[in-house]
Design an enzyme around this catalytic site. Sequence first.
Site, mmCIF file in Angstrom:
data_model
loop_
_atom_site.group_PDB
_atom_site.id
_atom_site.type_symbol
_atom_site.label_atom_id
_atom_site.label_comp_id
_atom_site.label_asym_id
_atom_site.label_seq_id
_atom_site.Cartn_x
_atom_site.Cartn_y
_atom_site.Cartn_z
ATOM 1 N N GLY A 69 51.589 38.216 -19.986
ATOM 2 C CA GLY A 69 50.717 39.068 -19.069
ATOM 3 C C GLY A 69 49.527 38.177 -18.403
ATOM 4 O O GLY A 69 48.392 38.764 -18.609
ATOM 5 N N ASN A 115 49.187 37.143 -15.584
ATOM 6 C CA ASN A 115 48.629 37.235 -13.814
ATOM 7 C C ASN A 115 47.407 37.932 -13.646
ATOM 8 O O ASN A 115 46.721 37.816 -12.396
ATOM 9 C CB ASN A 115 49.643 38.090 -13.261
ATOM 10 C CG ASN A 115 49.881 39.193 -13.447
ATOM 11 O OD1 ASN A 115 50.659 39.462 -14.659
ATOM 12 N ND2 ASN A 115 49.471 40.229 -12.750
ATOM 13 N N THR A 116 46.672 38.502 -14.828
ATOM 14 C CA THR A 116 45.416 39.162 -14.676
ATOM 15 C C THR A 116 44.582 39.616 -15.584
ATOM 16 O O THR A 116 45.228 38.983 -16.875
ATOM 17 C CB THR A 116 45.924 40.673 -14.019
ATOM 18 O OG1 THR A 116 44.790 41.501 -13.664
ATOM 19 C CG2 THR A 116 46.597 41.566 -14.995
ATOM 20 N N GLY A 117 43.250 39.545 -15.641
ATOM 21 C CA GLY A 117 42.530 39.991 -16.965
ATOM 22 C C GLY A 117 42.340 38.861 -17.765
ATOM 23 O O GLY A 117 42.612 37.707 -17.522
ATOM 24 N N ILE A 118 42.195 39.029 -18.993
ATOM 25 C CA ILE A 118 42.096 38.308 -20.069
ATOM 26 C C ILE A 118 43.029 37.182 -20.017
ATOM 27 O O ILE A 118 42.778 35.881 -20.326
ATOM 28 C CB ILE A 118 41.977 38.823 -21.531
ATOM 29 C CG1 ILE A 118 41.170 40.047 -21.309
ATOM 30 C CG2 ILE A 118 41.796 37.739 -22.430
ATOM 31 C CD1 ILE A 118 40.953 40.557 -22.908
ATOM 32 N N GLY A 119 44.410 37.439 -19.752
ATOM 33 C CA GLY A 119 45.364 36.455 -19.882
ATOM 34 C C GLY A 119 45.332 35.451 -18.676
ATOM 35 O O GLY A 119 45.558 34.408 -19.139
ATOM 36 N N SER A 123 42.836 44.733 -31.082
ATOM 37 C CA SER A 123 41.835 45.267 -30.508
ATOM 38 C C SER A 123 41.079 46.001 -31.652
ATOM 39 O O SER A 123 41.591 46.332 -32.751
ATOM 40 C CB SER A 123 42.087 46.419 -29.481
ATOM 41 O OG SER A 123 40.913 47.183 -29.340
ATOM 42 N N TYR A 178 48.101 54.214 -28.599
ATOM 43 C CA TYR A 178 47.627 52.811 -28.465
ATOM 44 C C TYR A 178 46.990 52.150 -29.564
ATOM 45 O O TYR A 178 47.328 51.292 -30.128
ATOM 46 C CB TYR A 178 46.496 52.971 -27.452
ATOM 47 C CG TYR A 178 45.706 51.431 -26.995
ATOM 48 C CD1 TYR A 178 46.361 50.883 -26.407
ATOM 49 C CD2 TYR A 178 44.450 51.419 -27.605
ATOM 50 C CE1 TYR A 178 45.762 49.544 -26.176
ATOM 51 C CE2 TYR A 178 43.996 50.128 -27.251
ATOM 52 C CZ TYR A 178 44.656 49.093 -26.568
ATOM 53 O OH TYR A 178 43.821 47.743 -26.695
#
Length: 321
Positions: free
Chosen positions: A47, A49-53, A176, A201
């Site tokens: 994951g 391509n965006t955000g934290i990753g 989390s 979640y």
Amino acid sequence: MPPPRIIFYLSAGGVAVGSIVLFKELLGGSNYSGPEMLEGKTVIVTGSNTGIGRETALELARRKARVIMACRNLTKCKLARKEIIAETLNRNVVCRECDLSSFESIRQFAARICAKESTVDILINNAGVMRCPRTLSKDGIELQLATNHLGHFLLTMLLLDKITASENGRIVNVSSIAHMRGSINFDDLNSEKNYDPSSAYDQSKLANVMFTLRLAKELQGTGVTCSAVHPGLVNTEIGRHMSVYKSWLSLLFLRPFLWLFLKTPRQGAQTTLYAVLSPDATKSGAYYSDQREATPAASALDEAAQERLWQTSLKWTRLQT
Ligand SMILES: *[C@@H]1O[C@H](CO)[C@@H](O)[C@H](O)[C@H]1NC(C)=O
Ligand SMILES: *[C@@H]1O[C@H](CO)[C@@H](O)[C@H](O)[C@H]1NC(C)=O
Ligand SMILES: *[C@@H]1O[C@H](CO)[C@@H](O)[C@H](O)[C@H]1NC(C)=O
């Protein structure tokens, strides 16, 4: 002649904006600042391509790793890859398709990695979905359980030989703090009788932490360290299904407030970087928050439940029948 009032207002405004930005920077915590470089090491970030990753992949590319970006959408992945290469001048960054919600896609990805890469030194299980409406994966599994837990379970197990072949491999799970509220509903793991996006979640994130602890046992004596991290509350696309993000009232009042307290993706990546890079983070089965070891929820420590979840996961991913 006294300076016009506008100058006064402008400078007061400038100071206010400056203070707010500084305040946000302080709240967000410090950057991981260790000197480690990763020449010759291969890293997989799911994951990314965006955000934290993406921020994690970027920093590891800066430290000269070979970075394999495992993403569901290759178009988006290639775009992010281009930016990362432009920013770090490290051309050893590649995109590989991997949809963590599909066992078939994960198996194809892992087969390719096992055939083509000599070792995998670092695996970062980062991809995740959050509080989406009830959706089933291709394999008929509730999407959050499928992506956040079972998909990464399968991926980790399929790559384990490659990772233990590395001198001191590390596996890091981005969990989390939500796991604290979670409970594993063994009677309805797939949320068939009752679906609450939030509990599903939290359950998937608790599963991450339990697996880290169970996996640590499995990896004793191999030199591989595994850990779970809480990245902090981060402002990323993962919140796209949260209803507070959708109303106009929230747009006006809640969002600016949240913006101040939520971490940026870069800030959110720091604890993962700490777990991956720091010479202090070699204790297997540890849980980190704010670049420090923290205590996970008591429910994550229940060894009988860990074992039960482990066995169930082996069955559901068809690693064992
Ligand atoms: C962390 O690094 C970024 C850029 O890499 C910088 O903008 C930011 O000010 C740094 N934060 C802290 C708290 O040092
Ligand atoms: C991948 O992302 C692109 C660009 O955002 C989008 O146009 C495309 O529909 C996506 N493909 C899939 C399969 O989701
Ligand atoms: C990460 O989480 C997945 C899914 O819960 C689990 O299978 C895997 O063992 C975990 N890995 C680590 C290092 O905790």
